[in-house]
Design a protein around this motif. Structure first.
Motif, PDB file in Angstrom:
ATOM      1  N   PRO A 101       0.811  -1.227   0.000  1.00 26.91           N
ATOM      2  CA  PRO A 101       0.000   0.000   0.000  1.00 26.91           C
ATOM      3  C   PRO A 101       0.841   1.273   0.000  1.00 26.91           C
ATOM      4  O   PRO A 101       0.489   2.256  -0.672  1.00 26.91           O
ATOM      5  CB  PRO A 101      -0.844  -0.118   1.269  1.00 26.91           C
ATOM      6  N   GLN A 102       1.950   1.274   0.711  1.00 31.77           N
ATOM      7  CA  GLN A 102       2.773   2.483   0.741  1.00 31.77           C
ATOM      8  C   GLN A 102       3.508   2.695  -0.577  1.00 31.77           C
ATOM      9  O   GLN A 102       3.645   3.836  -1.039  1.00 31.77           O
ATOM     10  CB  GLN A 102       3.755   2.424   1.907  1.00 31.77           C
ATOM     11  N   ALA A 103       3.982   1.627  -1.194  1.00 31.21           N
ATOM     12  CA  ALA A 103       4.638   1.768  -2.497  1.00 31.21           C
ATOM     13  C   ALA A 103       3.648   2.263  -3.540  1.00 31.21           C
ATOM     14  O   ALA A 103       3.971   3.124  -4.372  1.00 31.21           O
ATOM     15  CB  ALA A 103       5.251   0.439  -2.928  1.00 31.21           C
ATOM     16  N   LEU A 104       2.418   1.736  -3.503  1.00 30.41           N
ATOM     17  CA  LEU A 104       1.391   2.211  -4.428  1.00 30.41           C
ATOM     18  C   LEU A 104       1.076   3.689  -4.195  1.00 30.41           C
ATOM     19  O   LEU A 104       0.856   4.454  -5.148  1.00 30.41           O
ATOM     20  CB  LEU A 104       0.125   1.370  -4.278  1.00 30.41           C
ATOM     21  N   GLN A 105       1.072   4.117  -2.941  1.00 30.16           N
ATOM     22  CA  GLN A 105       0.817   5.508  -2.607  1.00 30.16           C
ATOM     23  C   GLN A 105       1.912   6.413  -3.180  1.00 30.16           C
ATOM     24  O   GLN A 105       1.639   7.488  -3.723  1.00 30.16           O
ATOM     25  CB  GLN A 105       0.728   5.662  -1.090  1.00 30.16           C
ATOM     26  N   CYS A 106       3.161   5.960  -3.079  1.00 30.81           N
ATOM     27  CA  CYS A 106       4.272   6.740  -3.629  1.00 30.81           C
ATOM     28  C   CYS A 106       4.212   6.780  -5.155  1.00 30.81           C
ATOM     29  O   CYS A 106       4.487   7.816  -5.775  1.00 30.81           O
ATOM     30  CB  CYS A 106       5.603   6.160  -3.169  1.00 30.81           C
ATOM     31  N   LEU A 107       3.866   5.647  -5.764  1.00 33.63           N
ATOM     32  CA  LEU A 107       3.726   5.618  -7.221  1.00 33.63           C
ATOM     33  C   LEU A 107       2.653   6.603  -7.681  1.00 33.63           C
ATOM     34  O   LEU A 107       2.825   7.313  -8.672  1.00 33.63           O
ATOM     35  CB  LEU A 107       3.378   4.203  -7.686  1.00 33.63           C
ATOM     36  N   GLU A 108       1.545   6.630  -6.951  1.00 36.63           N
ATOM     37  CA  GLU A 108       0.457   7.547  -7.290  1.00 36.63           C
ATOM     38  C   GLU A 108       0.927   8.994  -7.215  1.00 36.63           C
ATOM     39  O   GLU A 108       0.485   9.854  -8.004  1.00 36.63           O
ATOM     40  CB  GLU A 108      -0.721   7.320  -6.335  1.00 36.63           C
ATOM     41  N   ALA A 109       1.849   9.262  -6.284  1.00 35.95           N
ATOM     42  CA  ALA A 109       2.388  10.616  -6.132  1.00 35.95           C
ATOM     43  C   ALA A 109       3.534  10.899  -7.095  1.00 35.95           C
ATOM     44  O   ALA A 109       4.091  11.997  -7.100  1.00 35.95           O
ATOM     45  CB  ALA A 109       2.854  10.828  -4.690  1.00 35.95           C
ATOM     46  N   GLY A 110       3.917   9.889  -7.900  1.00 35.75           N
ATOM     47  CA  GLY A 110       4.987  10.071  -8.868  1.00 35.75           C
ATOM     48  C   GLY A 110       6.370  10.049  -8.272  1.00 35.75           C
ATOM     49  O   GLY A 110       7.315  10.612  -8.853  1.00 35.75           O
ATOM     50  N   LEU A 111       6.534   9.388  -7.114  1.00 35.41           N
ATOM     51  CA  LEU A 111       7.826   9.384  -6.423  1.00 35.41           C
ATOM     52  C   LEU A 111       8.568   8.073  -6.625  1.00 35.41           C
ATOM     53  O   LEU A 111       7.986   6.991  -6.468  1.00 35.41           O
ATOM     54  CB  LEU A 111       7.619   9.604  -4.925  1.00 35.41           C
ATOM     55  N   GLU A 152       0.092 -10.421  -3.336  1.00 34.24           N
ATOM     56  CA  GLU A 152       0.191  -8.975  -3.115  1.00 34.24           C
ATOM     57  C   GLU A 152       1.303  -8.368  -3.960  1.00 34.24           C
ATOM     58  O   GLU A 152       1.175  -7.253  -4.476  1.00 34.24           O
ATOM     59  CB  GLU A 152       0.426  -8.696  -1.639  1.00 34.24           C
ATOM     60  N   ALA A 153       2.408  -9.105  -4.103  1.00 29.00           N
ATOM     61  CA  ALA A 153       3.521  -8.609  -4.910  1.00 29.00           C
ATOM     62  C   ALA A 153       3.106  -8.425  -6.365  1.00 29.00           C
ATOM     63  O   ALA A 153       3.513  -7.462  -7.022  1.00 29.00           O
ATOM     64  CB  ALA A 153       4.707  -9.566  -4.816  1.00 29.00           C
ATOM     65  N   LEU A 154       2.292  -9.329  -6.874  1.00 31.60           N
ATOM     66  CA  LEU A 154       1.832  -9.226  -8.260  1.00 31.60           C
ATOM     67  C   LEU A 154       1.077  -7.924  -8.499  1.00 31.60           C
ATOM     68  O   LEU A 154       1.232  -7.286  -9.548  1.00 31.60           O
ATOM     69  CB  LEU A 154       0.944 -10.420  -8.601  1.00 31.60           C
ATOM     70  N   THR A 155       0.261  -7.531  -7.526  1.00 32.30           N
ATOM     71  CA  THR A 155      -0.490  -6.277  -7.638  1.00 32.30           C
ATOM     72  C   THR A 155       0.462  -5.101  -7.837  1.00 32.30           C
ATOM     73  O   THR A 155       0.249  -4.236  -8.696  1.00 32.30           O
ATOM     74  CB  THR A 155      -1.345  -6.043  -6.380  1.00 32.30           C
ATOM     75  N   LEU A 156       1.525  -5.075  -7.046  1.00 32.45           N
ATOM     76  CA  LEU A 156       2.484  -3.976  -7.137  1.00 32.45           C
ATOM     77  C   LEU A 156       3.273  -4.039  -8.439  1.00 32.45           C
ATOM     78  O   LEU A 156       3.461  -3.018  -9.113  1.00 32.45           O
ATOM     79  CB  LEU A 156       3.430  -4.007  -5.938  1.00 32.45           C
ATOM     80  N   VAL A 157       3.739  -5.218  -8.809  1.00 32.65           N
ATOM     81  CA  VAL A 157       4.530  -5.362 -10.032  1.00 32.65           C
ATOM     82  C   VAL A 157       3.730  -4.895 -11.247  1.00 32.65           C
ATOM     83  O   VAL A 157       4.236  -4.167 -12.112  1.00 32.65           O
ATOM     84  CB  VAL A 157       4.990  -6.818 -10.215  1.00 32.65           C
ATOM     85  N   GLU A 158       2.482  -5.308 -11.316  1.00 31.25           N
ATOM     86  CA  GLU A 158       1.645  -4.911 -12.449  1.00 31.25           C
ATOM     87  C   GLU A 158       1.464  -3.398 -12.504  1.00 31.25           C
ATOM     88  O   GLU A 158       1.479  -2.795 -13.582  1.00 31.25           O
ATOM     89  CB  GLU A 158       0.291  -5.619 -12.358  1.00 31.25           C
ATOM     90  N   ARG A 159       1.330  -2.770 -11.328  1.00 30.08           N
ATOM     91  CA  ARG A 159       1.163  -1.315 -11.300  1.00 30.08           C
ATOM     92  C   ARG A 159       2.455  -0.611 -11.699  1.00 30.08           C
ATOM     93  O   ARG A 159       2.436   0.373 -12.447  1.00 30.08           O
ATOM     94  CB  ARG A 159       0.721  -0.875  -9.900  1.00 30.08           C
ATOM     95  N   VAL A 160       3.578  -1.115 -11.210  1.00 32.44           N
ATOM     96  CA  VAL A 160       4.877  -0.522 -11.566  1.00 32.44           C
ATOM     97  C   VAL A 160       5.087  -0.584 -13.071  1.00 32.44           C
ATOM     98  O   VAL A 160       5.474   0.404 -13.707  1.00 32.44           O
ATOM     99  CB  VAL A 160       6.028  -1.256 -10.834  1.00 32.44           C
ATOM    100  N   GLU A 161       4.812  -1.741 -13.655  1.00 36.55           N
ATOM    101  CA  GLU A 161       5.069  -1.911 -15.081  1.00 36.55           C
ATOM    102  C   GLU A 161       4.060  -1.153 -15.938  1.00 36.55           C
ATOM    103  O   GLU A 161       4.389  -0.696 -17.039  1.00 36.55           O
ATOM    104  CB  GLU A 161       5.081  -3.400 -15.418  1.00 36.55           C
ATOM    105  N   ALA A 162       2.842  -0.977 -15.434  1.00 36.61           N
ATOM    106  CA  ALA A 162       1.831  -0.222 -16.187  1.00 36.61           C
ATOM    107  C   ALA A 162       2.125   1.272 -16.195  1.00 36.61           C
ATOM    108  O   ALA A 162       1.828   1.968 -17.176  1.00 36.61           O
ATOM    109  CB  ALA A 162       0.449  -0.481 -15.597  1.00 36.61           C
ATOM    110  N   THR A 163       2.717   1.771 -15.110  1.00 36.45           N
ATOM    111  CA  THR A 163       2.949   3.209 -14.984  1.00 36.45           C
ATOM    112  C   THR A 163       4.380   3.622 -15.308  1.00 36.45           C
ATOM    113  O   THR A 163       4.662   4.815 -15.422  1.00 36.45           O
ATOM    114  CB  THR A 163       2.631   3.680 -13.547  1.00 36.45           C
TER     115      THR A 163
END
Length: 349
Positions: free
Chosen positions: A79-89, A103-114
């Motif tokens: 959740p904190q990594a996703l929050q930072c990604l949303e803020a562009g950090l 849970e890791a898959l959720t983050l990896v997919e978001r990192v690669e999508a953004t």
């Protein structure tokens, strides 16, 4: 970016403090804030001369750092990594990437999508020892890789469990707490793991969680591995007690924790003792090895990692340990835990 990087550290525990100290040794970067709600945090922030925020929400509401180090409890990683990604950090996210593969898959997919910049904190990937060992392997000095033998054997005192009673319960043992470091090293040296077997025992302490594990691994390139893991073994064959990288641990320069073997020779790590057959002539156990030591310069991988994170923040390089790497490490670790529980082989496809 031409200004010194402003890096906030969330989580002021042992590893968070190590990152704070590393920032003091990183040219072109500095600590901008501490994020931690614990009673000990105000003194740490005051000593560093930076503001303290009780939560990541508060940090992002009042400040805009160039990057964030997340050294918070595992359950907060995603959740904190996703929050930072949303803020562009950009983020340096401590290992493990998440408490579970799902849970890791959720983050990896978001990192690669953004296209987010996330460096996973497997700090040994920044070790000059590991870099040199990998160089020897990739140069073909050992011939075709055949096998790797490894160990992480050390003794945790009774107070370790008294201070954290959860460490006596499933999930608090050396598989999930310590082995993930070793998995990344083995992947760096030998490639991707495709199958694992494991036998676990709690015979010494009798806790609900394992204290000793024997592990077999098969790699995609055909290499086989064996690994002994124990937090109740009075033995110095662990990275901490051999690499000399963490000065908090006594070190023994006559011990190794990995031996990588090929058709032409072997490399012991971290002493970097090399035994190879001459390139000309027959390789045979009746013939003597040429014996030597691979030269290297030792350095603190936590400091090296922070310098690399600075380059990631500036957009100069991609993360050396990506979110997908962190996922792969966690996937292998989870598979070993399943194999130890079932007594069978777990395939990773």
């Amino acid at each position: 970016m031409t200004h010194p990087l402003r890096i906030a550290v969330a989580g002021a525990g042992y590893i968070g403090q190590a990152h704070m100290a590393a920032l003091q040794q990183t040219p072109g970067a500095g600590l901008s804030a501490v994020v931690d709600p614990s009673p000990a945090a105000p003194a740490l922030a005051a000593a560093a001369g930076v503001p303290l925020y009780p939560s990541l929400d508060e940090l992002l509401r009042h400040d805009r750092p160039d990057g964030v180090v997340l050294a918070t409890p595992n359950t907060l990683h995603v959740p904190q990594a996703l929050q930072c990604l949303e803020a562009g950090l950009p983020v340096l996210l401590e290992k493990p990437i998440a408490p579970s593969v799902a849970e890791a898959l959720t983050l990896v997919e978001r990192v690669e999508a953004t296209g987010g910049r996330v460096l996973i904190g497997h700090h040994r990937a920044h070790s000059p020892i590991m870099a040199k060992a990998r160089e020897v392997v990739q140069a073909g000095t050992l011939g075709r890789l055949v096998a790797v033998m490894g160990s992480a054997t050390f003794f945790k005192p009774a107070r370790y469990f008294d201070e954290g009673p959860w460490r006596r319960e499933p999930g608090g043992g050396p598989i999930l707490l310590n082995l993930i470091h070793e998995v990344h090293n083995l992947r760096l040296l030998c490639g991707e793991v495709v199958a694992v077997q494991a036998l676990a025992s709690n015979a010494v302490r009798g806790h609900a969680v394992e204290d000793t594990v024997s592990i077999n691994l098969r790699f995609a390139n055909g290499v086989l591995g064996s690994f002994m893991l124990s937090d109740t073994a009075a033995c110095a064959r662990s990275w901490e007690q051999t690499s000399q990288e963490n000065k908090a641990y006594p070190s023994y320069d006559d011990e190794d924790c990995y031996v990588i073997t090929g058709t032409q020779g072997s490399l012991s790590v971290p002493t970097m003792r090399l035994k190879t057959y001459p390139r000309t002539g027959e390789a045979s156990w009746w013939k003597p090895f040429e014996v030597g030591v691979v030269g290297l310069v030792r350095d603190d991988p936590i400091v090296q990692q922070m310098a690399h994170f600075g380059a990631v923040v500036r957009g100069e390089v991609p993360p050396l340990v990506s979110a997908r790497d962190g996922l792969a490490n966690l996937r292998v670790t989870e598979a070993i835990a399943r194999a130890a529980s079932s007594g069978g082989t777990v395939e990773l496809l």
